[in-house]
Structures are given as C-alpha cells and as structure tokens.
Design a protein around this motif. Structure first.
Motif, PDB file in Angstrom:
ATOM      1  N   ALA A 250      77.867 -50.668 -44.281  1.00 26.59           N
ATOM      2  CA  ALA A 250      76.921 -50.158 -43.283  1.00 26.59           C
ATOM      3  C   ALA A 250      77.598 -49.255 -42.259  1.00 26.59           C
ATOM      4  O   ALA A 250      76.958 -48.367 -41.694  1.00 26.59           O
ATOM      5  N   ASP A 251      78.891 -49.471 -42.018  1.00 23.65           N
ATOM      6  CA  ASP A 251      79.579 -48.674 -40.988  1.00 23.65           C
ATOM      7  C   ASP A 251      80.396 -47.518 -41.578  1.00 23.65           C
ATOM      8  O   ASP A 251      81.283 -46.983 -40.907  1.00 23.65           O
ATOM      9  N   THR A 252      80.052 -47.118 -42.808  1.00 23.31           N
ATOM     10  CA  THR A 252      80.762 -45.997 -43.429  1.00 23.31           C
ATOM     11  C   THR A 252      80.365 -44.687 -42.735  1.00 23.31           C
ATOM     12  O   THR A 252      79.186 -44.391 -42.585  1.00 23.31           O
ATOM     13  N   ASP A 253      81.383 -43.935 -42.296  1.00 25.49           N
ATOM     14  CA  ASP A 253      81.102 -42.668 -41.610  1.00 25.49           C
ATOM     15  C   ASP A 253      81.132 -41.475 -42.561  1.00 25.49           C
ATOM     16  O   ASP A 253      80.345 -40.540 -42.420  1.00 25.49           O
ATOM     17  N   VAL A 254      82.100 -41.489 -43.487  1.00 21.35           N
ATOM     18  CA  VAL A 254      82.269 -40.361 -44.398  1.00 21.35           C
ATOM     19  C   VAL A 254      82.421 -40.906 -45.824  1.00 21.35           C
ATOM     20  O   VAL A 254      83.242 -41.786 -46.066  1.00 21.35           O
ATOM     21  N   ILE A 255      81.601 -40.383 -46.733  1.00 22.16           N
ATOM     22  CA  ILE A 255      81.667 -40.761 -48.144  1.00 22.16           C
ATOM     23  C   ILE A 255      82.107 -39.536 -48.940  1.00 22.16           C
ATOM     24  O   ILE A 255      81.438 -38.507 -48.899  1.00 22.16           O
TER      25      ILE A 255
ATOM     26  N   ARG B 173      71.715 -44.897 -51.148  1.00 21.35           N
ATOM     27  CA  ARG B 173      72.382 -45.896 -50.303  1.00 21.35           C
ATOM     28  C   ARG B 173      72.804 -45.260 -48.972  1.00 21.35           C
ATOM     29  O   ARG B 173      72.643 -45.853 -47.908  1.00 21.35           O
ATOM     30  N   ALA B 174      73.324 -44.052 -49.025  1.00 25.46           N
ATOM     31  CA  ALA B 174      73.736 -43.357 -47.794  1.00 25.46           C
ATOM     32  C   ALA B 174      72.529 -43.159 -46.878  1.00 25.46           C
ATOM     33  O   ALA B 174      72.608 -43.358 -45.660  1.00 25.46           O
ATOM     34  N   ARG B 175      71.408 -42.799 -47.474  1.00 24.69           N
ATOM     35  CA  ARG B 175      70.165 -42.632 -46.704  1.00 24.69           C
ATOM     36  C   ARG B 175      69.727 -43.964 -46.086  1.00 24.69           C
ATOM     37  O   ARG B 175      69.301 -44.009 -44.929  1.00 24.69           O
ATOM     38  N   ALA B 176      69.855 -45.038 -46.870  1.00 27.14           N
ATOM     39  CA  ALA B 176      69.408 -46.354 -46.397  1.00 27.14           C
ATOM     40  C   ALA B 176      70.214 -46.834 -45.194  1.00 27.14           C
ATOM     41  O   ALA B 176      69.725 -47.662 -44.404  1.00 27.14           O
TER      42      ALA B 176
END
Lengths: 319, 319
Positions: A70-75, A107-110
């Motif tokens: 949930a706390d991922t800033d950059v993928i 998932r990034a959108r969610a």
C-alpha cells in the motif's frame, strides 16, 4: 520512498536496484526500501536500506495485491515474456505482457495514492510500412506479438495516467547491449552474445550478416535513463506518456570494430556466422532509424560510441 | 456465407444487415444467414434468407461461444461502449471495449476456420500532440479511454491476423452523420441531432460554436465501406489491418448551410446554442484533418457533400 521493481531478477532490474542503492534517493526523497519481485526469487543486492525479494505471479491479481504494498511510491514494471518467446508461445505472451500489465495497473490504481509507474516498452512497437525516420509521432506498427503487447501497455499507461489513477511513464527500450549473463529467448539476444561471449573468450554465433543495422543502448545508460524517467515531472510528458529512449544506430560491423578497438583483435575471431532465418525474420522487421527528440528534451541520453558499450561491459559485468 | 453482426441492434448494424439483405451476396458468395447479436434483442430485418436475432454478453466468453457459431464466415464487431460513456464509466468501457473484443477474437480463433473479422474502430484513436495532417502513418494518440480501447482492438486484430488466427480488418469510422434514431451517450451525438431533430421539426442543442470542424461520413456510405471492407483481399492490407475510413471535413456552419440548401431555412432555426464544456473538452481533442490514402487505394470512398448526408437521412431514415 518505497520502490518496487517487478522483473527485479532480470539484468536491468538488478542493475537498476544497484544504481538506486548507490544513489540513495529518488525524486528528491531518501529511499527507504526496495522490493525486487519476479517469477523467480531475485538475487538480493547490497544497499544502505532494506531490500526485499519476492516471488510473484504477474498474471494473478491476488499475487499483485500482495506484491504491491500500500505504501509503494514507485513501481518499475520491467517483467515481460521477451520477443522470441512471445512469438513462439502466443497465449503466454498475451497473458504475461498484456494481462499482467493490466493486473499491475489495476493494483496501482487501487492504492489510491497515484504511484509512479515506469513501464518498459520496446522499439518492437515499430515496424511494417511506417516510413523512416521513426519520430515521436510515427505510427506504432508492431510486427510481432511482443511489439503489439508493448504498444497496448503504453496505451493503458497513458490512459490510466490521464484519468489520474497513476503517474505512469512508458519508455521504449532500444536493444540493450552488451547485456551481461546468458543468452535468452529474445530475438535480439545475439546482439549481446556476439560481444559478451568473445570478450569472455567463448565463441558465439551471429545469425545475420554484418551489415545489419540496429539501435542500441548500454545497460548502464538504460538504467540512468530509467531513473531520470521516474523523476521527470508528470506535466513534462504532455498528452502521451510513452517515449522512445535515446540510443544509437550501428551495424554489426561497426560494433565489432568497436570491440576490436577496445579489446584487441582476438574476440572478433570467436564470432561464427551461421544464418538463422527465424531470428532474421523477426529482427529485420525492427527499426533502427529513430529520432527520440522527446526523450532528449526530457534530459535523457544515448551512449557516445559502441566503444563505451564495450567498456561498460568490461568495467561493470565481465566475470 | 453465414454473417454475424455483433452490435446488430445499433444503427450501423441494422443498416448493414439491410444492405447485405438487398445485395444477397458477400465476398462472391450467396448469403445463407445473418445473425444480429447485441446486448438487447435486435430488431429483425427483412431478407431473402434466415435472419436470427440473439441477445448476448460480449464480456462473457461462454456467451460469445454460443453466439459465434462454428460455421460463421464473417463477423462484424460493431458493439461498443461509446466515447462519452466510456469516459464516465472507466471499468465498463474497458470491460466491453477491450475485454469484449478479446472474447470475440478468441472465439473466432477457436473456430479454426480463419473467419473474416471486421472491427469498427474510430477517429478517437487520434489526438494529443500528433501533428496535422493525420496520415495512415501518424501516431495513435488517443485522449479518451474509448480511443485507447479502439487503438488496442486494432493492434489485436492485426496481430491475430498476422498469426493466421483470423482474417481481420479494422476500420476507423469518422463521426457518422446524420445518424437516425435518438441521441446517445457518444460525445459526437450532437453532430447528428442538430440536423436530425430540426429535420423532424424538433429543437436540438449545439454544445460547440459553429466554427467547430469535424470529419464526417454518412451512414449509407459507412455501410458501403464496411461491405467493401469485408471483401478486400487480405493481402491488400499489407502489414497493418487498421485503416482510416474516408470522410470529409466540414465545420458545423458548413453542415447547417448544407441542411438549409436541401431542406430550406426552417430547420436551422430550431438549433439552440448552449455551450457544454464536458462535450467540448472531448470533441476538441478529436482530429479532422485526415488523409485516408490507404482506404481510397482499397476502393473506399467518402460522401461528395454534406448535402448528400442530409439527403440520405431524408431518403433513408426520416420518420
């Protein structure tokens, strides 16, 4: 700054992580964690912050939910079925390269935090009867399933970004050379192996003749550009998030001459020349006369000479 | 010659079926059956051969397996969530326009007979900073989800065709005008209603000013081109199955003047002029300076004048 690299077991993923670890910052913030995720467990890298490694399945939304914290800033989305394999295994290619990309974007959108998503596309999006030179406004005309899947990923990254769900960026990678490690199923694999293997004292085959021109970028420069790519202000992209990375066009002959200039005449003698019509068919459809003006404007750059590509391999990777 | 029209309840689907019924042949063969399939039960049309109507769910592979019979020779895929609705309902748009297209292509592939698949794309694939004029080799740069979904459908049609799974053809429809029936959720809906409603003696609103230029094709010519589109020999497409249909660029003012020339001064007086920023935002991103050379070369054509578009509406559709 929590960074996730999907495809973190791959050459570019590992080098990107190592480079980020050496920098310690991204987008003006200290890196607190890097997670390397891949279909096989990635090798952990040295860093002054925690580095996690995760085995994941990009085709499974639940696996992506578990992998993209949930706390991922950059993928960074670098995982893909490469060109040759996507051509041979149609369903696998679409499943990983398109449906997998959808799972990551969803998932990034969610997350609801509009994370930065850096998507690796490819020069394989070009082809067919699109006239040269290829500019930032040339039609995408892929002649492989891999190219079509990458073009589709780009379209989705731009649309998800336009809607404000992610801050996406898609970069079309030139052929990366000299790529360390082993040959893979990419049709472009020989464009590294005919330098890498001879520099290691081992024979390697060139399946096309030495006048074959192509568009190259070193792994070192590729990683530099991917880091810049995450840092470019979103508004600088304008209405399309997909950008051709800078590279340079050289023929196989020019590359071999560069190897000889750097490493002497012995390596070139280890190259064999057995034609491979399947490989030739794929790679002759690729484009090499590219004008990546947008990327240059955004601060990205190419290698100065293929001598540099050879030197970087010797400095960074030669066993 | 067994023909399936998915989106058979729509204006183009109904007119296409009627036109095919009048011809009796397609691709040099007698038509034995037409099936009209849609999310609502289509109206049956008169024909000298059996016409079936089917309610189907394009998002459900099982429904597509039931709808696309094993002996289907030609599939027209006209069904879509239109631009305005795909913009408002993101998930619905992707689900119908992309995943629905995948389901149709996968079922067509599973037949093993390489059916002809005619996919309706849209000028909404163009936009952004791509320079004018738009040629067959301009970058697709959609600025709506609908445009992105159509561009993706095109890529898949070309790739499935290249692999020999289908004989696909994708045609980018100009804005169809004068479209009969009721206004719909397409952002372009007003480009028919400001002519149709006044020609029927009813007021209609124009949400943009009368200098707004756009690219039009009449329903009659659209159907003509879609029939040609199914008949073009596969090899004539070259390495890309997506083709811009011919149309013509006119401003709203030119179209209104054409209506006045054909039907007198009264209809134009029924147009109201209330600006709609949401509609304006979408349609101003669309392109109108198009050069559809490939389609012209393939034997397709545009209307000669917007007077023709008005006349066709009066002859074919006015209640």
């Amino acid at each position: 700054m929590n960074i996730l690299i999907i495809g973190g077991a791959g050459v570019v993923g590992q080098k990107l992580a190592t480079s980020l670890a050496a920098r310690g910052t991204l987008r003006g913030q200290e890196i607190s964690r890097i997670t390397l995720a891949d279909v096989v467990a990635p090798t952990v890298i040295e860093a002054p912050f925690p580095v996690d490694t995760v085995k994941c399945d990009i085709t499974d939304p639940a696996s992506m939910a578990a992998t993209i914290a949930a706390d991922t800033d950059v993928i960074y989305l670098l995982a893909a079925i490469v060109s040759g394999q996507a051509e041979a295994e149609f369903d696998l290619g679409w499943n990983i390269n398109m449906h997998g990309t959808i799972n990551v974007l969803e998932r990034a959108r969610a997350l609801g935090t509009k994370p930065v998503v850096v998507f690796s596309s490819s020069v394989a999006v070009y082809g067919g009867d699109t006239p040269d030179p290829i500019t930032d406004f040339s039609s995408l005309n892929p002649q492989t399933s891999y190219g079509a899947q990458k073009a589709i990923g780009e379209m989705m990254v731009t649309d998800y970004s336009r809607k404000g769900f992610i801050d996406g960026r898609a970069f079309r990678l030139p052929t990366i050379s000299v790529r360390p490690g082993k040959p893979n199923a990419a049709a472009s694999s020989f464009m590294s192996s005919i330098f890498r293997e001879p520099l290691n004292g081992v024979a390697a085959n060139c399946p096309v003749d030495d006048s074959f021109p192509h568009y190259y970028l070193s792994p070192r420069k590729c990683v530099e550009n991917l880091i810049i790519g995450a840092e470019i202000p979103a508004e600088d992209f304008g209405p399309n998030r997909a950008v051709q990375l800078p590279g340079r066009m050289w023929t196989i002959r020019q590359c071999i001459d560069a190897m000889t200039a750097v490493a002497g005449p012995e390596p070139a003698k280890l190259i064999t020349w057995n034609d491979d019509p399947v490989i030739r068919q794929i790679v002759k459809g690729w484009r090499f006369d590219l004008r990546p003006e947008k990327a240059l404007r955004l601060g990205m750059s190419a290698d100065d000479s293929f001598e540099d590509n050879i030197r970087y391999y010797i400095e960074d990777d030669r066993p």
